[in-house]
Design an enzyme around this catalytic site. Structure first.
Site, PDB file in Angstrom:
ATOM      1  N   VAL A 192       0.811  -1.228   0.000  1.00 49.84           N
ATOM      2  CA  VAL A 192       0.000   0.000   0.000  1.00 49.84           C
ATOM      3  C   VAL A 192       0.842   1.275   0.000  1.00 49.84           C
ATOM      4  CG1 VAL A 192      -2.032  -1.048   1.116  1.00 49.84           C
ATOM      5  CG2 VAL A 192      -0.274   0.062   2.539  1.00 49.84           C
TER       6      VAL A 192
ATOM      7  N   TYR B 189       1.674   6.433  15.631  1.00 50.84           N
ATOM      8  CA  TYR B 189       0.488   5.685  15.206  1.00 50.84           C
ATOM      9  C   TYR B 189      -0.763   6.559  15.331  1.00 50.84           C
ATOM     10  CZ  TYR B 189      -2.964   1.849  15.246  1.00 50.84           C
ATOM     11  OH  TYR B 189      -4.037   1.029  14.984  1.00 50.84           O
TER      12      TYR B 189
ATOM     13  N   SER C 186      -0.985   9.093  12.602  1.00 50.06           N
ATOM     14  CA  SER C 186      -1.381   8.503  11.312  1.00 50.06           C
ATOM     15  C   SER C 186      -2.880   8.200  11.297  1.00 50.06           C
ATOM     16  CB  SER C 186      -0.570   7.225  11.028  1.00 50.06           C
ATOM     17  OG  SER C 186      -0.990   6.155  11.857  1.00 50.06           O
ATOM     18  N   LYS C 187      -3.403   7.749  12.430  1.00 51.16           N
ATOM     19  CA  LYS C 187      -4.817   7.370  12.484  1.00 51.16           C
ATOM     20  C   LYS C 187      -5.725   8.600  12.544  1.00 51.16           C
ATOM     21  CE  LYS C 187      -4.438   2.967  12.129  1.00 51.16           C
ATOM     22  NZ  LYS C 187      -5.088   2.247  11.020  1.00 51.16           N
TER      23      LYS C 187
ATOM     24  N   ILE D 166      -8.553  -4.960  19.623  1.00 53.27           N
ATOM     25  CA  ILE D 166      -9.118  -6.130  18.946  1.00 53.27           C
ATOM     26  C   ILE D 166      -8.043  -7.226  18.929  1.00 53.27           C
ATOM     27  CG2 ILE D 166     -10.171  -6.954  16.797  1.00 53.27           C
ATOM     28  CD1 ILE D 166     -11.731  -4.575  18.159  1.00 53.27           C
TER      29      ILE D 166
HETATM   30  P1  NDP Z   1      -2.600  -7.267  11.566  1.00 50.19           P
HETATM   31  O1  NDP Z   1      -1.186  -6.949  11.934  1.00 50.19           O
HETATM   32  O2  NDP Z   1      -3.261  -8.448  12.164  1.00 50.19           O
HETATM   33  O3  NDP Z   1      -2.748  -7.351   9.965  1.00 50.19           O
HETATM   34  C1  NDP Z   1      -2.224  -6.341   9.186  1.00 50.19           C
HETATM   35  C2  NDP Z   1      -2.569  -6.587   7.746  1.00 50.19           C
HETATM   36  O4  NDP Z   1      -2.099  -5.463   6.971  1.00 50.19           O
HETATM   37  C3  NDP Z   1      -1.917  -7.811   7.168  1.00 50.19           C
HETATM   38  O5  NDP Z   1      -2.779  -8.399   6.227  1.00 50.19           O
HETATM   39  C4  NDP Z   1      -0.678  -7.242   6.464  1.00 50.19           C
HETATM   40  O6  NDP Z   1      -0.198  -8.040   5.375  1.00 50.19           O
HETATM   41  C5  NDP Z   1      -1.248  -5.941   5.943  1.00 50.19           C
HETATM   42  N1  NDP Z   1      -0.221  -4.936   5.635  1.00 50.19           N
HETATM   43  C6  NDP Z   1       0.641  -4.333   6.483  1.00 50.19           C
HETATM   44  N2  NDP Z   1       1.438  -3.485   5.808  1.00 50.19           N
HETATM   45  C7  NDP Z   1       1.076  -3.562   4.516  1.00 50.19           C
HETATM   46  C8  NDP Z   1       1.534  -2.946   3.322  1.00 50.19           C
HETATM   47  N3  NDP Z   1       2.555  -2.076   3.322  1.00 50.19           N
HETATM   48  N4  NDP Z   1       0.923  -3.259   2.154  1.00 50.19           N
HETATM   49  C9  NDP Z   1      -0.102  -4.156   2.125  1.00 50.19           C
HETATM   50  N5  NDP Z   1      -0.579  -4.774   3.217  1.00 50.19           N
HETATM   51  C10 NDP Z   1       0.014  -4.490   4.397  1.00 50.19           C
HETATM   52  O7  NDP Z   1      -3.411  -5.926  11.930  1.00 50.19           O
HETATM   53  P2  NDP Z   1      -4.911  -5.743  12.487  1.00 50.19           P
HETATM   54  O8  NDP Z   1      -5.833  -6.615  11.756  1.00 50.19           O
HETATM   55  O9  NDP Z   1      -4.863  -5.783  13.949  1.00 50.19           O
HETATM   56  O10 NDP Z   1      -5.186  -4.223  12.077  1.00 50.19           O
HETATM   57  C11 NDP Z   1      -5.911  -3.892  10.910  1.00 50.19           C
HETATM   58  C12 NDP Z   1      -6.187  -2.399  10.925  1.00 50.19           C
HETATM   59  O11 NDP Z   1      -6.950  -2.079  12.081  1.00 50.19           O
HETATM   60  C13 NDP Z   1      -4.920  -1.555  11.001  1.00 50.19           C
HETATM   61  O12 NDP Z   1      -5.064  -0.401  10.227  1.00 50.19           O
HETATM   62  C14 NDP Z   1      -4.845  -1.203  12.479  1.00 50.19           C
HETATM   63  O13 NDP Z   1      -4.131  -0.013  12.683  1.00 50.19           O
HETATM   64  C15 NDP Z   1      -6.302  -1.059  12.817  1.00 50.19           C
HETATM   65  N6  NDP Z   1      -6.617  -1.224  14.215  1.00 50.19           N
HETATM   66  C16 NDP Z   1      -6.307  -2.381  14.874  1.00 50.19           C
HETATM   67  C17 NDP Z   1      -6.617  -2.509  16.212  1.00 50.19           C
HETATM   68  C18 NDP Z   1      -6.304  -3.729  17.001  1.00 50.19           C
HETATM   69  O14 NDP Z   1      -6.469  -3.695  18.227  1.00 50.19           O
HETATM   70  N7  NDP Z   1      -5.878  -4.841  16.389  1.00 50.19           N
HETATM   71  C19 NDP Z   1      -7.272  -1.418  16.954  1.00 50.19           C
HETATM   72  C20 NDP Z   1      -7.573  -0.261  16.155  1.00 50.19           C
HETATM   73  C21 NDP Z   1      -7.257  -0.176  14.834  1.00 50.19           C
HETATM   74  P3  NDP Z   1       0.919  -9.215   5.617  1.00 50.19           P
HETATM   75  O15 NDP Z   1       0.179 -10.357   6.237  1.00 50.19           O
HETATM   76  O16 NDP Z   1       1.435  -9.536   4.270  1.00 50.19           O
HETATM   77  O17 NDP Z   1       1.946  -8.638   6.544  1.00 50.19           O
END
Ligand code: NDP
Length: 246
Positions: A63, A154, A157-158, A187
């Protein structure tokens, strides 16, 4: 052309993005999702989504790279059809007190969390405007609204994602395109697996419902926002945090 709705989900291979892919597939969307590097989880997800019968298009694309986002959107439109919904879930953390942060971490977080939203929306929104229909759902965080210690980078950015999405909502609303933000609290995903047992305990106690959320619970909200049931919602920031931010 099938008449089926098409969704794109960034960061769809794991965590919240993965749950969103499955939930949208369950709602009858054909889904293309991107991930950065983890081929295994992406392949497993495609297998799991088969039960819903829709088409799946996993794409390895970063991304932070505008050209990869443009190529992904073009490929998805060619192979699946016009995009109805875009969900930006790809995100990373590089936590720590500000005085200990490295400039490289700031750059990487901004390029991924905020730059990633820009690149994907930039690539997808013009088609939606031309078709006078579509919706964008960006995944921010309660950190982007309230701030969180040891998460300055973070949180910035958010918070940026919220400003971006609201500006976009105003810009494209007249063209029939909606843009909303989902701001989750804690989460259970790989991202929060990094927390120490002590931090997890403290944060659980600070949450009114006394537990972390499940990715599926966030996906449910995203599915609602992506549906016609949310036809009058745009520019909203919807919090889902089990009561940690009240
Ligand atoms: P995970 O770390 O579980 O998953 C992250 C995902 O993003 C993976 O699929 C990863 O791909 C992908 N990713 C990371 N960097 C890139 C990149 N440069 N290009 C393409 N794909 C990328 O994260 P979460 O599911 O926990 O978080 C998802 C979203 O929710 C995020 O934006 C996070 O900030 C937000 N969020 C999460 C919270 C939480 O408590 N978990 C709370 C609040 C917000 P790959 O597997 O290939 O690394």
């Amino acid at each position: 052309m099938t008449g089926t709705k098409i969704a794109l989900v960034s960061g769809g291979s794991r965590g919240i993005g993965r749950a969103i892919v499955l939930r949208l597939a369950q709602d009858g969307f054909d889904v293309s999702f991107c991930y950065r590097s983890a081929e295994g989880p992406a392949a497993q997800l495609v297998k799991e989504a088969r039960q819903f019968g829709g088409r799946m298009l996993p794409v390895r694309a970063d991304v932070t790279r505008g050209e990869e986002m443009r190529a992904w959107v073009a490929r998805a439109e060619e192979e699946l059809g016009p995009i109805d919904a875009v969900v930006t879930s790809a995100g990373i953390t590089r936590d720590g007190p500000l005085v200990l942060t490295e400039e490289a971490d700031w750059d990487e977080v901004m390029r991924t969390n905020l730059g990633g939203v820009y690149h994907l929306c930039r690539a997808a929104v013009f088609g939606m405007m031309k078709r006078r229909s579509g919706c964008i759902i960006t995944i921010s965080s309660v950190s982007g609204i309230y701030g969180n210690a040891a998460q300055t980078t973070y949180s910035a950015s958010k918070a940026g994602i919220i400003g971006f999405t609201r500006a976009l909502a105003k810009e494209v609303g007249g063209r029939g395109v909606r843009a909303n933000v989902v701001a989750p609290g804690l989460i259970d995903t790989d991202m929060t697996d990094k927390l120490s047992e002590r931090a997890r305990q403290r944060l659980t106690e600070a949450t009114a419902l006394g537990r972390f959320g499940r990715p599926e619970e966030v996906a449910e909200l995203v599915a609602f926002l992506a549906s016609d049931r949310a036809a009058y919602m745009t520019g909203s920031v919807v919090e889902i945090h089990g009561g940690i931010a009240i």
